[in-house]
Design a protein around this motif. Structure first.
Motif, PDB file in Angstrom:
ATOM      1  N   GLY A 227       0.819  -1.202   0.000  1.00  0.00           N
ATOM      2  CA  GLY A 227       0.000   0.000   0.000  1.00  0.00           C
ATOM      3  C   GLY A 227       0.856   1.256   0.000  1.00  0.00           C
ATOM      4  N   GLU A 228       1.983   1.212   0.722  1.00  0.00           N
ATOM      5  CA  GLU A 228       2.891   2.368   0.746  1.00  0.00           C
ATOM      6  C   GLU A 228       3.515   2.611  -0.621  1.00  0.00           C
ATOM      7  OE1 GLU A 228       4.526   5.686   2.155  1.00  0.00           O
ATOM      8  OE2 GLU A 228       3.134   4.395   3.253  1.00  0.00           O
ATOM      9  N   ASP A 229       3.826   1.506  -1.336  1.00  0.00           N
ATOM     10  CA  ASP A 229       4.382   1.649  -2.690  1.00  0.00           C
ATOM     11  C   ASP A 229       3.371   2.326  -3.611  1.00  0.00           C
ATOM     12  OD1 ASP A 229       6.672   0.282  -1.904  1.00  0.00           O
ATOM     13  OD2 ASP A 229       5.882  -1.674  -2.534  1.00  0.00           O
ATOM     14  N   ILE A 230       2.131   1.931  -3.499  1.00  0.00           N
ATOM     15  CA  ILE A 230       1.090   2.505  -4.376  1.00  0.00           C
ATOM     16  C   ILE A 230       0.882   3.982  -4.056  1.00  0.00           C
ATOM     17  CG2 ILE A 230      -1.363   2.393  -4.965  1.00  0.00           C
ATOM     18  CD1 ILE A 230      -1.122  -0.669  -4.511  1.00  0.00           C
ATOM     19  N   ARG A 231       0.913   4.329  -2.780  1.00  0.00           N
ATOM     20  CA  ARG A 231       0.799   5.744  -2.413  1.00  0.00           C
ATOM     21  C   ARG A 231       1.949   6.553  -3.025  1.00  0.00           C
ATOM     22  NH1 ARG A 231      -1.331   3.744   2.412  1.00  0.00           N
ATOM     23  NH2 ARG A 231       0.746   3.544   3.372  1.00  0.00           N
ATOM     24  N   ARG A 232       3.159   5.962  -3.023  1.00  0.00           N
ATOM     25  CA  ARG A 232       4.310   6.652  -3.609  1.00  0.00           C
ATOM     26  C   ARG A 232       4.109   6.832  -5.117  1.00  0.00           C
ATOM     27  NH1 ARG A 232       9.698   7.790  -2.141  1.00  0.00           N
ATOM     28  NH2 ARG A 232      11.150   7.786  -3.917  1.00  0.00           N
ATOM     29  N   ILE A 233       3.528   5.858  -5.782  1.00  0.00           N
ATOM     30  CA  ILE A 233       3.248   5.978  -7.222  1.00  0.00           C
ATOM     31  C   ILE A 233       2.318   7.163  -7.476  1.00  0.00           C
ATOM     32  CG2 ILE A 233       2.063   4.882  -9.168  1.00  0.00           C
ATOM     33  CD1 ILE A 233       3.109   2.176  -8.040  1.00  0.00           C
ATOM     34  N   PHE A 234       1.283   7.285  -6.665  1.00  0.00           N
ATOM     35  CA  PHE A 234       0.358   8.410  -6.835  1.00  0.00           C
ATOM     36  C   PHE A 234       1.042   9.751  -6.548  1.00  0.00           C
ATOM     37  CE2 PHE A 234      -3.089   5.168  -6.330  1.00  0.00           C
ATOM     38  CZ  PHE A 234      -3.724   5.424  -7.536  1.00  0.00           C
ATOM     39  N   HIS A 235       1.953   9.763  -5.567  1.00  0.00           N
ATOM     40  CA  HIS A 235       2.708  10.980  -5.289  1.00  0.00           C
ATOM     41  C   HIS A 235       3.569  11.367  -6.499  1.00  0.00           C
ATOM     42  CE1 HIS A 235       2.450  10.235  -0.663  1.00  0.00           C
ATOM     43  NE2 HIS A 235       1.347  10.777  -1.157  1.00  0.00           N
ATOM     44  N   ILE A 236       4.198  10.351  -7.090  1.00  0.00           N
ATOM     45  CA  ILE A 236       5.029  10.599  -8.276  1.00  0.00           C
ATOM     46  C   ILE A 236       4.187  11.193  -9.401  1.00  0.00           C
ATOM     47  CG2 ILE A 236       6.337   9.460 -10.117  1.00  0.00           C
ATOM     48  CD1 ILE A 236       7.306   7.460  -7.937  1.00  0.00           C
ATOM     49  N   GLU A 237       3.036  10.597  -9.648  1.00  0.00           N
ATOM     50  CA  GLU A 237       2.183  11.072 -10.738  1.00  0.00           C
ATOM     51  C   GLU A 237       1.677  12.498 -10.463  1.00  0.00           C
ATOM     52  OE1 GLU A 237       1.676   9.376 -13.742  1.00  0.00           O
ATOM     53  OE2 GLU A 237       3.377   8.387 -12.747  1.00  0.00           O
ATOM     54  N   SER A 238       1.403  12.784  -9.199  1.00  0.00           N
ATOM     55  CA  SER A 238       0.954  14.142  -8.853  1.00  0.00           C
ATOM     56  C   SER A 238       2.039  15.165  -9.152  1.00  0.00           C
ATOM     57  CB  SER A 238       0.564  14.211  -7.373  1.00  0.00           C
ATOM     58  OG  SER A 238      -0.556  13.390  -7.113  1.00  0.00           O
ATOM     59  N   LEU A 239       3.267  14.844  -8.770  1.00  0.00           N
ATOM     60  CA  LEU A 239       4.367  15.776  -9.012  1.00  0.00           C
ATOM     61  C   LEU A 239       4.678  15.896 -10.506  1.00  0.00           C
ATOM     62  CD1 LEU A 239       6.708  14.825  -6.019  1.00  0.00           C
ATOM     63  CD2 LEU A 239       5.337  16.903  -6.283  1.00  0.00           C
ATOM     64  N   ARG A 240       4.573  14.791 -11.224  1.00  0.00           N
ATOM     65  CA  ARG A 240       4.802  14.839 -12.678  1.00  0.00           C
ATOM     66  C   ARG A 240       3.752  15.711 -13.364  1.00  0.00           C
ATOM     67  NH1 ARG A 240       5.016   9.611 -15.835  1.00  0.00           N
ATOM     68  NH2 ARG A 240       5.720  11.064 -17.448  1.00  0.00           N
ATOM     69  N   SER A 241       2.536  15.730 -12.813  1.00  0.00           N
ATOM     70  CA  SER A 241       1.477  16.530 -13.424  1.00  0.00           C
ATOM     71  C   SER A 241       1.784  18.026 -13.342  1.00  0.00           C
ATOM     72  CB  SER A 241       0.134  16.250 -12.751  1.00  0.00           C
ATOM     73  OG  SER A 241       0.086  16.812 -11.448  1.00  0.00           O
ATOM     74  N   LEU A 242       2.694  18.404 -12.422  1.00  0.00           N
ATOM     75  CA  LEU A 242       3.104  19.806 -12.307  1.00  0.00           C
ATOM     76  C   LEU A 242       4.223  20.168 -13.268  1.00  0.00           C
ATOM     77  CD1 LEU A 242       3.125  20.170  -8.413  1.00  0.00           C
ATOM     78  CD2 LEU A 242       1.324  20.847 -10.010  1.00  0.00           C
TER      79      LEU A 242
END
Length: 332
Positions: free
Chosen positions: A41-56
């Motif tokens: 679950g922590e890995d998946i949260r990190r993936i979403f964090h990565i995608e959020s930052l990439r969207s910027l």
């Protein structure tokens, strides 16, 4: 959760997840009995964090630093992202404008497209000679919007003259676009707008020039008055007389008054306006001399009577000027 399930739920492709793994951005915390990657679950949260930052707009390198380097602060990076985004928007807006102008030119084939692109590039060139050549070639080839934009931004007098000529040949549509320039924040743009409108021959331009007589910008009012005087519009008379009094383009203003005075019934009211300004208390001697000189080319009895009175004026320079003018009128 295996990589296929993570890809379906996160929207990040399995190939990209493997790329993240190779870069060390997200390394699955476990492996299945068969050796497949398993994400917590922590890995998946990190993936979403990565995608959020990439969207910027962050690069993967900056994403990694943002997530793993406690000393990495966002302020400088966000400011840089804002700058780059603005530059990208400006470039995209410029491209969109160029595409719209090409579309407005209704090209029949790619040769026409290339011709329009060449002229648009010429209008935006840093070389004044190339801009002037493009302006003289742009009539019927380049949409009027491009000509107006170029005219309002042109500082070289020769290029500006060529652009005003091109606009005068462009037909309907130029006046309405130039009218927006009359209200621009920059004084130079307002000046270029009224100069361009002054060279348009249609009734719409005349109406805009009439409106410009009430502009808060004195330069706009003066150019409008001179143009209207040449068109025989009596509304320009008060501003033209003001120009004579102020000594700003006073010779041109006097010429315009003379042109207007040549119209039936117009001479005496113009003479009366000049006399009224002469009679005002506090008028500067130099202004009174210019007003007297302006009466020289005003025909009719009212101007003649005014000059006869001025020949006896207390100001010797005014009296001599009026006497000289009367002598010239007697020899005609």
């Amino acid at each position: 959760m295996l990589i296929g399930d993570v890809a379906r739920r996160s929207g990040v492709s399995a190939r990209m997840l493997r790329h993240y793994d190779a870069l060390g951005l997200v390394r699955p915390t476990g492996r299945s009995h068969a050796g497949y990657r398993e994400y917590s679950g922590e890995d998946i949260r990190r993936i979403f964090h990565i995608e959020s930052l990439r969207s910027l707009g962050l690069s993967l390198r900056d994403v990694g630093r943002a997530l793993d380097d406690p000393g990495f602060t966002p302020s400088g990076l966000v400011e840089d992202l804002i700058r780059r985004t603005r530059e990208r928007i400006a470039a995209e807006t410029e491209l969109l404008t160029r595409l719209r102008r090409i579309d407005a030119a209704d090209p029949a084939g790619w040769d026409d497209v290339l011709q329009v692109v060449s002229l648009l590039q010429g209008l935006g060139s840093k070389n004044a000679g190339r801009r002037q050549s493009a302006a003289l070639s742009a009539v019927a080839e380049v949409p009027v919007e491009a000509l107006v934009e170029a005219a309002l931004g042109e500082s070289d007098p020769n290029v500006a003259g060529a652009l005003r000529w091109a606009l005068a040949q462009s037909g309907e549509g130029a006046a309405a676009l130039l009218a927006q320039g009359l209200h621009a924040p920059a004084a130079e743009v307002r000046k270029r707008a009224v100069q361009s409108i002054a060279e348009l021959p249609d009734a719409t331009a005349t109406a805009l020039l009439r409106d410009a007589l009430t502009s808060p910008d004195v330069v706009v009012r003066r150019y409008a008055a001179l143009a209207l005087g040449a068109r025989g519009v009596d509304d320009a008379v008060p501003t033209l007389i003001d120009m004579v009094v102020e000594g700003t383009n006073d010779v041109d203003a006097a010429d315009a008054l003379s042109t207007l005075a040549g119209r039936p019934g117009a001479a005496d009211p113009i003479a009366a306006g000049l006399v009224d300004r002469l009679a005002r208390r506090g008028a500067e001697p130099s202004a009174r001399r210019r007003l007297t000189q302006a009466l020289a080319d005003i025909p009719g009895a009212a101007a003649a009577r005014a000059l006869a009175d001025l020949a006896q004026d207390d100001d010797r320079a005014v009296a001599l000027t009026a006497t000289y003018i009367l002598g010239l009128r007697d020899t005609r």
